[in-house]
Write a protein that holds these residues in place. Structure first.
Motif, PDB file in Angstrom:
ATOM      1  N   ILE A 242      -7.439  -3.025  -3.876  1.00 40.14           N
ATOM      2  CA  ILE A 242      -8.411  -2.045  -4.358  1.00 40.14           C
ATOM      3  C   ILE A 242      -7.717  -1.071  -5.297  1.00 40.14           C
ATOM      4  O   ILE A 242      -6.518  -0.807  -5.142  1.00 40.14           O
ATOM      5  CB  ILE A 242      -9.050  -1.289  -3.159  1.00 40.14           C
ATOM      6  N   VAL A 243      -8.455  -0.564  -6.281  1.00 45.24           N
ATOM      7  CA  VAL A 243      -7.949   0.467  -7.175  1.00 45.24           C
ATOM      8  C   VAL A 243      -8.569   1.791  -6.749  1.00 45.24           C
ATOM      9  O   VAL A 243      -9.793   1.907  -6.626  1.00 45.24           O
ATOM     10  CB  VAL A 243      -8.303   0.179  -8.650  1.00 45.24           C
ATOM     11  N   GLY A 244      -7.716   2.774  -6.481  1.00 43.84           N
ATOM     12  CA  GLY A 244      -8.195   4.101  -6.097  1.00 43.84           C
ATOM     13  C   GLY A 244      -8.138   5.049  -7.285  1.00 43.84           C
ATOM     14  O   GLY A 244      -7.128   5.100  -7.998  1.00 43.84           O
TER      15      GLY A 244
ATOM     16  N   THR B 129      -7.329  -5.950 -13.633  1.00 40.55           N
ATOM     17  CA  THR B 129      -6.905  -5.885 -12.235  1.00 40.55           C
ATOM     18  C   THR B 129      -8.108  -5.989 -11.308  1.00 40.55           C
ATOM     19  O   THR B 129      -8.072  -6.700 -10.288  1.00 40.55           O
ATOM     20  CB  THR B 129      -6.150  -4.576 -11.965  1.00 40.55           C
ATOM     21  N   ARG B 130      -9.193  -5.305 -11.645  1.00 40.67           N
ATOM     22  CA  ARG B 130     -10.404  -5.378 -10.828  1.00 40.67           C
ATOM     23  C   ARG B 130     -10.941  -6.814 -10.781  1.00 40.67           C
ATOM     24  O   ARG B 130     -11.408  -7.280  -9.745  1.00 40.67           O
ATOM     25  CB  ARG B 130     -11.457  -4.416 -11.367  1.00 40.67           C
TER      26      ARG B 130
ATOM     27  N   LEU C 203      -7.056 -15.586   0.559  1.00 37.40           N
ATOM     28  CA  LEU C 203      -7.926 -14.811   1.435  1.00 37.40           C
ATOM     29  C   LEU C 203      -9.119 -14.284   0.645  1.00 37.40           C
ATOM     30  O   LEU C 203      -8.994 -13.934  -0.521  1.00 37.40           O
ATOM     31  CB  LEU C 203      -7.179 -13.619   2.038  1.00 37.40           C
ATOM     32  N   ARG C 204     -10.268 -14.245   1.304  1.00 38.97           N
ATOM     33  CA  ARG C 204     -11.416 -13.617   0.664  1.00 38.97           C
ATOM     34  C   ARG C 204     -11.125 -12.138   0.453  1.00 38.97           C
ATOM     35  O   ARG C 204     -10.496 -11.499   1.308  1.00 38.97           O
ATOM     36  CB  ARG C 204     -12.673 -13.795   1.511  1.00 38.97           C
ATOM     37  N   PRO C 205     -11.549 -11.566  -0.668  1.00 37.99           N
ATOM     38  CA  PRO C 205     -11.269 -10.143  -0.921  1.00 37.99           C
ATOM     39  C   PRO C 205     -11.699  -9.234   0.220  1.00 37.99           C
ATOM     40  O   PRO C 205     -10.983  -8.286   0.556  1.00 37.99           O
ATOM     41  CB  PRO C 205     -12.057  -9.864  -2.207  1.00 37.99           C
ATOM     42  N   ALA C 206     -12.858  -9.514   0.833  1.00 47.22           N
ATOM     43  CA  ALA C 206     -13.326  -8.661   1.927  1.00 47.22           C
ATOM     44  C   ALA C 206     -12.392  -8.721   3.129  1.00 47.22           C
ATOM     45  O   ALA C 206     -12.178  -7.720   3.817  1.00 47.22           O
ATOM     46  CB  ALA C 206     -14.744  -9.062   2.337  1.00 47.22           C
ATOM     47  N   VAL C 207     -11.824  -9.897   3.397  1.00 46.26           N
ATOM     48  CA  VAL C 207     -10.904 -10.049   4.530  1.00 46.26           C
ATOM     49  C   VAL C 207      -9.613  -9.285   4.256  1.00 46.26           C
ATOM     50  O   VAL C 207      -9.100  -8.551   5.113  1.00 46.26           O
ATOM     51  CB  VAL C 207     -10.614 -11.535   4.796  1.00 46.26           C
ATOM     52  N   LEU C 208      -9.073  -9.434   3.049  1.00 46.74           N
ATOM     53  CA  LEU C 208      -7.842  -8.733   2.703  1.00 46.74           C
ATOM     54  C   LEU C 208      -8.069  -7.228   2.753  1.00 46.74           C
ATOM     55  O   LEU C 208      -7.217  -6.471   3.240  1.00 46.74           O
ATOM     56  CB  LEU C 208      -7.378  -9.158   1.306  1.00 46.74           C
ATOM     57  N   ARG C 209      -9.227  -6.772   2.276  1.00 42.81           N
ATOM     58  CA  ARG C 209      -9.520  -5.335   2.283  1.00 42.81           C
ATOM     59  C   ARG C 209      -9.642  -4.816   3.715  1.00 42.81           C
ATOM     60  O   ARG C 209      -9.190  -3.711   4.026  1.00 42.81           O
ATOM     61  CB  ARG C 209     -10.802  -5.059   1.509  1.00 42.81           C
TER      62      ARG C 209
END
Length: 239
Positions: free
Chosen positions: A171-173, A141-142, A211-217
């Protein structure tokens, strides 16, 4: 603080700072006078440490600086060990092993006089609780989060009601008794959080969400404030 330690700490402060750091800021963090900072910076420059700037404007560390990054202080070692202890006790198997390997690598590179801060630290984490097994491969998943790919899951909520969803994982919490996967849910049209032990039959899709991961986050973080946000909404800065 010994003068040698203070000189090292000045370098550390400049290395982590995203902007010029003034002598006043350095003085506050080091708990010394600005005059002491000016003298210390001059001494570092005299030792060919590439510090750029001047009094009143701020200092930055030049890109040519090549001090080994693992010249750690005792506090930095204990901070790393504390984090690694927590991950080793609560992370999924791949991260837990990585945390143990990290401690071994730190032990191998720091001077022997610092080994007691690793073998017998003055800090620690409480014992980990027994966690319910994940229904999804968290390590994979990561990887899907980093690659911006979708995942199809079957999920049972707290009432036991089942659903099938396609999510854009964010993100995984990691919590004491459970792990959570945050993601944009195509079924609900909003960001949702899923306990990994309630997920079944995950299908790691090759399809990218675009989407870039940073944008989605960043958009996920914005949603936590209670403001409505979609995956294609204009990007806003989130702090």
């Amino acid at each position: 603080m010994r003068r040698a330690d203070r000189l090292f700490q000045i370098i550390q402060i400049l290395r982590r700072a995203p902007r010029p750091v003034t002598a006043a800021e350095l003085a506050r963090e080091l708990e010394v006078s600005a005059r002491t900072v000016y003298r210390d910076v001059a001494d570092l420059v005299g030792q060919r440490v590439p510090i750029l700037g001047e009094a009143g404007l701020g200092y930055v560390l030049g890109e040519t600086f090549d001090m080994p990054p693992l010249m750690l202080t005792p506090d930095e070692i204990e901070a790393a060990v504390l984090g690694a202890q927590w991950v080793a006790g609560r992370g999924e198997p791949v991260l837990a092993k990585a945390a143990r390997d990290l401690i071994a690598k730190i032990t191998a590179v720091v001077p022997e006089r610092l080994h007691p801060f690793i073998a017998d630290p003055s800090i620690g984490t409480p014992p980990a609780f027994t966690q319910t097994a994940d229904g999804i491969d968290v390590a994979r998943t990561r990887a899907w989060i980093r690659e911006g790919r979708k995942i199809r899951i079957d999920y049972r909520d707290a009432r036991g009601d089942p659903s099938r969803r396609v999510i854009w994982p964010v993100i995984v919490g990691f919590f004491d008794q459970a792990r959570m996967l945050a993601g944009w849910c195509e079924l609900r049209g909003e960001f949702r959080h899923f306990r990994t032990d309630r997920i079944t039959d995950p299908d790691f899709l090759e399809e990218r969400h675009g989407l870039r991961p940073a944008v989605l986050r960043a958009r996920w973080k914005r949603s936590l404030s209670g403001r409505p946000v979609g995956p294609h909404a204009p990007t806003q800065v989130v702090t």
